[in-house]
Design an enzyme around this catalytic site. Structure first.
Site, PDB file in Angstrom:
ATOM      1  N   VAL A  12      12.358  -3.784   2.255  1.00 51.57           N
ATOM      2  CA  VAL A  12      12.550  -2.137   1.811  1.00 51.57           C
ATOM      3  C   VAL A  12      14.379  -2.345   1.211  1.00 51.57           C
ATOM      4  O   VAL A  12      14.648  -1.988   0.180  1.00 51.57           O
ATOM      5  CB  VAL A  12      12.254  -1.296   1.960  1.00 51.57           C
ATOM      6  CG1 VAL A  12      12.370  -0.083   0.757  1.00 51.57           C
ATOM      7  CG2 VAL A  12      10.795  -1.639   2.058  1.00 51.57           C
ATOM      8  N   VAL A 127       4.459   6.773  -0.524  1.00 54.17           N
ATOM      9  CA  VAL A 127       2.952   6.878  -1.168  1.00 54.17           C
ATOM     10  C   VAL A 127       3.157   5.745  -2.403  1.00 54.17           C
ATOM     11  O   VAL A 127       3.863   6.490  -3.483  1.00 54.17           O
ATOM     12  CB  VAL A 127       2.491   8.293  -1.325  1.00 54.17           C
ATOM     13  CG1 VAL A 127       0.998   8.055  -1.580  1.00 54.17           C
ATOM     14  CG2 VAL A 127       2.828   8.923   0.013  1.00 54.17           C
ATOM     15  N   ILE A 131       5.116   3.776  -7.702  1.00 55.00           N
ATOM     16  CA  ILE A 131       4.268   4.774  -8.488  1.00 55.00           C
ATOM     17  C   ILE A 131       4.839   5.725  -8.106  1.00 55.00           C
ATOM     18  O   ILE A 131       4.797   6.973  -7.022  1.00 55.00           O
ATOM     19  CB  ILE A 131       2.368   4.113  -8.088  1.00 55.00           C
ATOM     20  CG1 ILE A 131       2.398   3.095  -8.078  1.00 55.00           C
ATOM     21  CG2 ILE A 131       1.345   5.249  -9.032  1.00 55.00           C
ATOM     22  CD1 ILE A 131       0.501   3.429  -7.752  1.00 55.00           C
ATOM     23  N   GLY A 182       1.170 -12.992   1.828  1.00 53.34           N
ATOM     24  CA  GLY A 182       2.605 -12.822   2.571  1.00 53.34           C
ATOM     25  C   GLY A 182       2.593 -10.496   2.391  1.00 53.34           C
ATOM     26  O   GLY A 182       2.926  -9.632   2.599  1.00 53.34           O
ATOM     27  N   LYS A 200      -1.287   7.920   3.981  1.00 50.48           N
ATOM     28  CA  LYS A 200      -0.388   8.146   3.186  1.00 50.48           C
ATOM     29  C   LYS A 200      -1.461   9.390   1.905  1.00 50.48           C
ATOM     30  O   LYS A 200      -1.269  10.393   1.431  1.00 50.48           O
ATOM     31  CB  LYS A 200      -1.081   6.758   1.625  1.00 50.48           C
ATOM     32  CG  LYS A 200       0.261   5.853   2.140  1.00 50.48           C
ATOM     33  CD  LYS A 200      -0.110   5.139   0.936  1.00 50.48           C
ATOM     34  CE  LYS A 200       0.261   2.875   1.714  1.00 50.48           C
ATOM     35  NZ  LYS A 200       0.509   2.499   1.803  1.00 50.48           N
ATOM     36  N   GLY A 298       5.571  -3.597  -1.578  1.00 49.17           N
ATOM     37  CA  GLY A 298       6.248  -4.639  -2.264  1.00 49.17           C
ATOM     38  C   GLY A 298       8.321  -4.108  -1.755  1.00 49.17           C
ATOM     39  O   GLY A 298       8.195  -3.069  -2.568  1.00 49.17           O
TER      40      GLY A 298
HETATM   41  N1  HSE Z   1       0.754  -2.161   3.657  1.00 51.21           N
HETATM   42  C1  HSE Z   1       0.678  -1.212   2.945  1.00 51.21           C
HETATM   43  C2  HSE Z   1      -0.181  -1.790   1.894  1.00 51.21           C
HETATM   44  C3  HSE Z   1       2.184  -1.940   2.599  1.00 51.21           C
HETATM   45  O1  HSE Z   1      -0.630  -2.900   2.141  1.00 51.21           O
HETATM   46  O2  HSE Z   1      -0.722  -0.993   1.046  1.00 51.21           O
HETATM   47  C4  HSE Z   1       3.184  -0.521   2.112  1.00 51.21           C
HETATM   48  O3  HSE Z   1       2.844   0.695   2.470  1.00 51.21           O
END
Ligand code: HSE
Length: 415
Positions: A12, A127, A131, A182, A200, A298
């Site tokens: 990130v 979260v 989005i 990945g 979340k 991502g």
């Molecule tokens: N591992 C989380 C997912 C990444 O697959 O949504 C984002 O929180």
């Protein structure tokens, strides 16, 4: 000039740097103020990068530099993130983070510290990745009483379930593919056991209803025990299985919150959200249902939300933002065993008719579910709506009659 520090140059963090410099001209023009990244905290060296001279290995120059007004925490985890973020806010520096574990565990405390120090604590990226969801809830939907938020909040598990549903891939195979691509970590526990989605839904619940919802108060089930047979039953019933995070406001002011795999109807707006995508449905008393859809994880999608928070903060330095919630009292989140649901149940039996008859007398009239190649020695049915505690007692009675319980999955027909 507003100076920024970025804590962490992982997936990130490097995305934040990439977006910030790639779109720098328009970002500065939208912020309406000159700003730049002054420090990047990381223990590793990145001599090949054009901004290599900005790297520092200690937090001290950042916390001690009065020119740094915005700190971006993208390290993840709680240690040392919690300590660093708290110290930044205490010294009046605003913080932007993508760290859902931090916000879910300490959101109320950090928001209070921010408020007392005329700083802001912003976390749009925590979260739904890229989005837009937290700002829409607190600003665009502010006129509504929010009744409920339900969503597919984890991309990894949604990818695995999509492969199970569309390609008949077994859970282990789909997980291995997610790891290869990945999407899933080498240790996938936080995703497949539901913790990521739980954090979340806690953040969404805290924001929407104004009191902190802690992850340990939310009953959380992942997808590890789901089988292809469960997926086939869901299809025969007329739906799909999705990992749903759900929070509802009850009439008595308490909150019902859960993360669990659930049957949802094919016609649900969440049913067609596949692969690594996330979808979040907000149900308000004026708007009705509104669904937010997109990439929930991502590098660049998450950086998109982080940099937007930086721009927002730069425009509002010294002014308080809208995001705030209070700590909650014990018992604010109601015991999940008291919440009512419809359930799909599979029982092992040599005598299907007897199992369904017993189920009828224990649950109230059940509806049998059959699918073309279902195993011979089992019965499957949908219960009427009943509190989960009652369901558990009825399942125990069914077991004592020598019917083995194979699986129990919630049915959320109202999504
Ligand atoms: N591992 C989380 C997912 C990444 O697959 O949504 C984002 O929180």
């Amino acid at each position: 000039m507003v100076y920024i520090a970025v804590l962490g140059h992982g997936v990130v963090g490097s995305g934040v740097l990439e977006v910030f410099y790639k779109n720098n001209k328009s970002i500065l023009s939208k912020a309406g103020i000159d700003m730049d990244i002054k420090y990047i905290l990381d223990l590793r060296d990145f001599p090949e990068l054009p901004y290599a001279e900005k790297f520092v290995k200690s937090f001290d120059p950042i916390i001690n530099d009065p020119e740094v007004k915005i700190v971006v925490e993208v390290m993840g985890g709680l240690d040392p993130s919690y300590d660093y973020v708290k110290r930044c806010l205490l010294s009046g520096k605003s913080v932007v983070t993508s760290n859902k574990a931090l916000v879910a565990a300490y959101g109320a405390e950090l928001l209070e510290i921010a408020k007392n120090n005329n700083a802001n604590f912003l976390f749009e990226a925590s979260v739904g990745g890229g989005i837009p969801i937290l700002r829409p809830i607190s600003q665009c939907l502010a006129a509504n009483e929010i009744r409920e938020i339900s969503g597919i909040l984890n991309g990894t598990t949604n990818f695995i379930l999509t492969k199970m549903i569309s390609e008949g891939m077994a859970f282990d195979e789909a997980l291995a593919l997610a790891q290869k691509l990945g999407y899933a970590e080498r240790n996938p526990a936080a995703d497949v056991e539901g913790m990521d989605a739980c954090r979340k839904i806690c953040i969404l619940a805290s924001l929407a209803f104004g009191r902190h919802v802690y992850p340990e108060d939310v009953h959380t089930e992942g997808i590890t025990s789901l089988t292809l047979q469960d997926v086939k039953y869901a299809s025969a019933w007329g739906g799909v299985i999705k990992l749903i995070g759900r929070v509802r406001k009850l009439d008595d002011g308490h909150i019902a919150a859960i993360v669990c795999p659930a049957f949802i109807e094919k016609s649900s707006q969440l049913a067609g959200i596949d692969d690594v995508f996330n979808g979040i449905m907000v149900r308000g008393d004026a708007i009705g249902d509104v669904v937010f859809y997109g990439r929930g994880a991502g590098k660049l999608p998450t950086a998109s939300a982080v940099v937007a928070d930086i721009i927002d903060e730069a425009k509002h330095l010294g002014a308080r933002k809208y995001v705030y919630w209070l700590p909650a009292e014990d018992g604010y989140v109601c015991d999940y065993l008291k919440a009512s649901s419809v359930f799909f149940v599979r029982v092992g039996t040599q005598d299907k008719a007897a199992a369904l008859k017993s189920a009828d007398s224990l649950f109230g009239k059940v509806t049998e579910v059959v699918c073309p190649d279902m195993p011979k020695n089992e019965a499957a049915f949908i219960t009427p709506e009943l509190p989960e505690g009652e369901l558990e007692r009825a399942l125990a009675s069914l077991s004592s009659l020598d019917f083995s319980i194979i699986s129990k999955i919630r049915v959320l027909s109202d999504l």
